[in-house]
Write a protein that holds these residues in place. Structure first.
Motif, PDB file in Angstrom:
ATOM      1  N   GLN A  29      48.893  14.407 106.838  1.00  0.00           N
ATOM      2  CA  GLN A  29      49.642  13.364 107.538  1.00  0.00           C
ATOM      3  C   GLN A  29      50.619  12.659 106.607  1.00  0.00           C
ATOM      4  O   GLN A  29      51.765  12.395 106.984  1.00  0.00           O
ATOM      5  N   LEU A  30      50.182  12.369 105.385  1.00  0.00           N
ATOM      6  CA  LEU A  30      51.032  11.630 104.447  1.00  0.00           C
ATOM      7  C   LEU A  30      52.188  12.494 103.946  1.00  0.00           C
ATOM      8  O   LEU A  30      53.324  12.019 103.840  1.00  0.00           O
ATOM      9  N   LEU A  31      51.909  13.760 103.651  1.00  0.00           N
ATOM     10  CA  LEU A  31      52.899  14.679 103.078  1.00  0.00           C
ATOM     11  C   LEU A  31      52.892  15.983 103.870  1.00  0.00           C
ATOM     12  O   LEU A  31      52.407  17.018 103.385  1.00  0.00           O
ATOM     13  N   PRO A  32      53.431  15.981 105.089  1.00  0.00           N
ATOM     14  CA  PRO A  32      53.352  17.176 105.933  1.00  0.00           C
ATOM     15  C   PRO A  32      54.066  18.387 105.348  1.00  0.00           C
ATOM     16  O   PRO A  32      53.763  19.528 105.718  1.00  0.00           O
ATOM     17  N   GLY A  33      54.990  18.183 104.423  1.00  0.00           N
ATOM     18  CA  GLY A  33      55.700  19.314 103.835  1.00  0.00           C
ATOM     19  C   GLY A  33      55.046  19.879 102.587  1.00  0.00           C
ATOM     20  O   GLY A  33      55.496  20.909 102.052  1.00  0.00           O
ATOM     21  N   ALA A  34      53.974  19.252 102.100  1.00  0.00           N
ATOM     22  CA  ALA A  34      53.303  19.744 100.888  1.00  0.00           C
ATOM     23  C   ALA A  34      52.644  21.085 101.179  1.00  0.00           C
ATOM     24  O   ALA A  34      52.024  21.278 102.223  1.00  0.00           O
ATOM     25  N   ARG A  35      52.766  22.018 100.226  1.00  0.00           N
ATOM     26  CA  ARG A  35      52.248  23.378 100.423  1.00  0.00           C
ATOM     27  C   ARG A  35      51.127  23.688  99.442  1.00  0.00           C
ATOM     28  O   ARG A  35      51.184  23.334  98.275  1.00  0.00           O
ATOM     29  N   VAL A  36      50.100  24.374  99.973  1.00  0.00           N
ATOM     30  CA  VAL A  36      49.038  24.939  99.150  1.00  0.00           C
ATOM     31  C   VAL A  36      49.132  26.450  99.278  1.00  0.00           C
ATOM     32  O   VAL A  36      49.146  26.984 100.388  1.00  0.00           O
ATOM     33  N   VAL A  37      49.245  27.144  98.153  1.00  0.00           N
ATOM     34  CA  VAL A  37      49.512  28.578  98.118  1.00  0.00           C
ATOM     35  C   VAL A  37      48.241  29.326  97.728  1.00  0.00           C
ATOM     36  O   VAL A  37      47.526  28.916  96.804  1.00  0.00           O
ATOM     37  N   SER A  38      47.956  30.421  98.422  1.00  0.00           N
ATOM     38  CA  SER A  38      46.837  31.290  98.062  1.00  0.00           C
ATOM     39  C   SER A  38      47.335  32.398  97.147  1.00  0.00           C
ATOM     40  O   SER A  38      48.334  33.056  97.433  1.00  0.00           O
ATOM     41  N   VAL A  39      46.641  32.594  96.036  1.00  0.00           N
ATOM     42  CA  VAL A  39      46.987  33.659  95.099  1.00  0.00           C
ATOM     43  C   VAL A  39      46.528  34.992  95.678  1.00  0.00           C
ATOM     44  O   VAL A  39      45.423  35.085  96.208  1.00  0.00           O
ATOM     45  N   PRO A  40      47.365  36.047  95.630  1.00  0.00           N
ATOM     46  CA  PRO A  40      46.950  37.354  96.153  1.00  0.00           C
ATOM     47  C   PRO A  40      45.664  37.840  95.483  1.00  0.00           C
ATOM     48  O   PRO A  40      45.427  37.624  94.298  1.00  0.00           O
ATOM     49  N   GLY A  41      44.832  38.533  96.283  1.00  0.00           N
ATOM     50  CA  GLY A  41      43.568  39.030  95.769  1.00  0.00           C
ATOM     51  C   GLY A  41      42.461  38.004  95.924  1.00  0.00           C
ATOM     52  O   GLY A  41      42.626  36.975  96.574  1.00  0.00           O
ATOM     53  N   ASN A  42      41.323  38.291  95.341  1.00  0.00           N
ATOM     54  CA  ASN A  42      40.205  37.368  95.410  1.00  0.00           C
ATOM     55  C   ASN A  42      39.274  37.613  94.222  1.00  0.00           C
ATOM     56  O   ASN A  42      39.489  38.508  93.408  1.00  0.00           O
ATOM     57  N   ALA A  43      38.292  36.780  94.126  1.00  0.00           N
ATOM     58  CA  ALA A  43      37.302  36.869  93.055  1.00  0.00           C
ATOM     59  C   ALA A  43      35.932  36.617  93.669  1.00  0.00           C
ATOM     60  O   ALA A  43      35.812  36.218  94.839  1.00  0.00           O
ATOM     61  N   VAL A  44      34.904  36.854  92.891  1.00  0.00           N
ATOM     62  CA  VAL A  44      33.537  36.563  93.322  1.00  0.00           C
ATOM     63  C   VAL A  44      32.888  35.694  92.259  1.00  0.00           C
ATOM     64  O   VAL A  44      32.889  36.036  91.071  1.00  0.00           O
ATOM     65  N   LEU A  45      32.387  34.543  92.688  1.00  0.00           N
ATOM     66  CA  LEU A  45      31.643  33.648  91.801  1.00  0.00           C
ATOM     67  C   LEU A  45      30.162  33.950  91.939  1.00  0.00           C
ATOM     68  O   LEU A  45      29.651  34.103  93.053  1.00  0.00           O
ATOM     69  N   GLY A  46      29.457  34.027  90.811  1.00  0.00           N
ATOM     70  CA  GLY A  46      28.029  34.308  90.854  1.00  0.00           C
ATOM     71  C   GLY A  46      27.246  33.434  89.908  1.00  0.00           C
ATOM     72  O   GLY A  46      27.781  32.899  88.927  1.00  0.00           O
ATOM     73  N   ARG A  47      25.978  33.286  90.214  1.00  0.00           N
ATOM     74  CA  ARG A  47      25.072  32.510  89.375  1.00  0.00           C
ATOM     75  C   ARG A  47      23.757  33.264  89.285  1.00  0.00           C
ATOM     76  O   ARG A  47      23.135  33.588  90.302  1.00  0.00           O
ATOM     77  N   SER A  48      23.337  33.565  88.053  1.00  0.00           N
ATOM     78  CA  SER A  48      22.107  34.316  87.817  1.00  0.00           C
ATOM     79  C   SER A  48      21.235  33.538  86.847  1.00  0.00           C
ATOM     80  O   SER A  48      21.737  32.851  85.952  1.00  0.00           O
ATOM     81  N   PRO A  49      19.901  33.624  87.003  1.00  0.00           N
ATOM     82  CA  PRO A  49      19.008  32.881  86.108  1.00  0.00           C
ATOM     83  C   PRO A  49      19.241  33.253  84.649  1.00  0.00           C
ATOM     84  O   PRO A  49      19.500  34.409  84.314  1.00  0.00           O
ATOM     85  N   LEU A  50      19.141  32.258  83.780  1.00  0.00           N
ATOM     86  CA  LEU A  50      19.314  32.487  82.347  1.00  0.00           C
ATOM     87  C   LEU A  50      17.966  32.922  81.780  1.00  0.00           C
ATOM     88  O   LEU A  50      17.077  32.100  81.561  1.00  0.00           O
ATOM     89  N   THR A  51      17.837  34.213  81.551  1.00  0.00           N
ATOM     90  CA  THR A  51      16.638  34.781  80.958  1.00  0.00           C
ATOM     91  C   THR A  51      16.926  35.138  79.506  1.00  0.00           C
ATOM     92  O   THR A  51      18.062  35.057  79.044  1.00  0.00           O
TER      93      THR A  51
END
Length: 377
Positions: free
Chosen positions: A161-183
């Motif tokens: 509402q405040l800045l209707p012209g502001a843009r958020v861009v998605s970077v091509p591709g994707n990633a996967v975030l993971g979390r595994s127990p620290l053994t």
């Protein structure tokens, strides 16, 4: 003076703590149904700005707890191939303090009982003739204050509402975030600050989250009454496939199988990290960033902080730190207004100019650290 904060993320809660510490009436409006409605993310690196902001805004009684539930972020950085053969070393670093986003959020909620309204999504606002601002809520209700702060993340309704012209861009591709127990086995992969794996079909970043003390036990001793989660030590990893995974929501089991197919032939210790990942805290990630905006004219009863204005890729490790920096700066600004040494419109305008300068500098730096990304024009 009453301040409304849209969003109970790290930046919004840090601001609320700073305002409460200064005696300012503050109400946080959060769309989630409760503090544990969803997973809260992974390890974050607190730099000098982030730590200074937390120390400025949190009551002094919580400073020792913050130190106890953080961890080291220092040591050697290695680059290896997919078989764990060392390619080179990037040198040792001492990059500050590591903390867990969920634990830090629990710490920032301490003492805010009665100041956070859950199930209260801010959908828009109206600036009223009497100089106040009314926040409209998704349940049909509303809240009125002297200032509305949009701390409602990358999809901010306040920013739209405040800045209707502001843009958020998605970077091509994707990633996967993971979390595994620290053994013992997984800890041997990352003896220092972190490790980078360069494979034929993907790259992988790994980092440790090792708490100095278990958060729940530390809270019980150092700040009785503060409720913290106890996630246990873990290894945080990010995989960036050369060929993007399919879009759209899918069960973690499906994502994991797709990811393992991309990592065929990798060292068994790396594959086991993916196999043993915590399904609740592992997820695909779309990387997004905000394009710079000039300082806007008009409203001085509505402003923004954090991802709501300068969302950035995680590659620079600056997103949370910049949001915390915003919170501390805005808390000082509002405190000066309350003390009668500044006028609200001018003070908020000065905050915005300063925040936009360092905020979008952080966006640019994060993009520079993201390979093969050219900002849209």
């Amino acid at each position: 003076m009453r301040v409304l904060v849209a969003g109970a993320g790290l930046g919004g809660l840090c601001l609320a703590q700073g305002l409460l510490k200064a005696g300012v009436d503050v109400r946080v409006l959060e769309r989630e149904d409760g503090p544990d409605s969803r997973a809260q993310g992974f390890r974050i690196a607190l730099n000098g700005h982030g730590l200074a902001a937390l120390h400025a805004c949190l009551p002094e009684r919580l400073h020792a707890l913050l130190a106890a539930v953080s961890g080291p972020l220092a040591g050697e950085r290695r680059v290896v191939d997919q078989g764990l053969r060392e390619l080179r070393r990037l040198g040792g670093v001492d990059a500050g303090t590591a903390t867990d986003r969920h634990v830090l959020r629990g710490l920032l909620l301490a003492g805010l009982d009665g100041h956070v309204a859950y199930g209260s999504a801010v959908t828009g606002y109206t600036e009223r003739a009497d100089g106040t601002v009314e926040a409209r809520l998704g349940d049909g209700g509303s809240a009125v204050g002297d200032l509305l702060v949009g701390a409602d993340g990358v999809g901010s309704a306040v920013r739209r509402q405040l800045l209707p012209g502001a843009r958020v861009v998605s970077v091509p591709g994707n990633a996967v975030l993971g979390r595994s127990p620290l053994t013992e086995r997984s800890a041997a992969l990352v003896p220092g600050y972190g490790m980078v794996v360069q494979g034929a079909r993907a790259s992988m970043l790994l980092g440790r989250m090792e708490f100095r003390r278990p958060p729940r036990l530390a809270a019980a001793e150092l700040a009785p009454g503060v409720r913290l989660p106890d996630p246990g030590n873990y290894l945080r990893w990010v995989v960036m496939p050369a060929e993007p995974l399919p879009d759209g929501p899918r069960p973690w089991e499906t994502v994991r199988a797709e990811l393992l197919a991309r990592l065929d032939g990798w060292h068994p210790d790396l594959l086991d990290l993916v196999r043993n990942a915590d399904a609740v805290n592992s997820t695909p990630l779309t990387v997004r960033y905000a394009e710079p905006v000039p300082h806007w004219a008009g409203s001085r009863r509505v402003t923004l902080l954090g991802d709501a204005i300068h969302a950035m890729p995680p590659s620079g490790g600056q997103g949370a730190n910049t949001a915390l920096r915003d919170a501390a700066l805005l808390a000082r600004t509002i405190t000066a207004v309350r003390q009668g040494t500044a006028e609200l419109p001018a003070a908020v305008g000065q905050y915005e100019q300063t925040m936009l300068e360092y905020g979008f500098a952080a966006v640019a730096e994060s993009l520079e650290r993201l390979p093969d990304v050219t900002p849209a024009r």
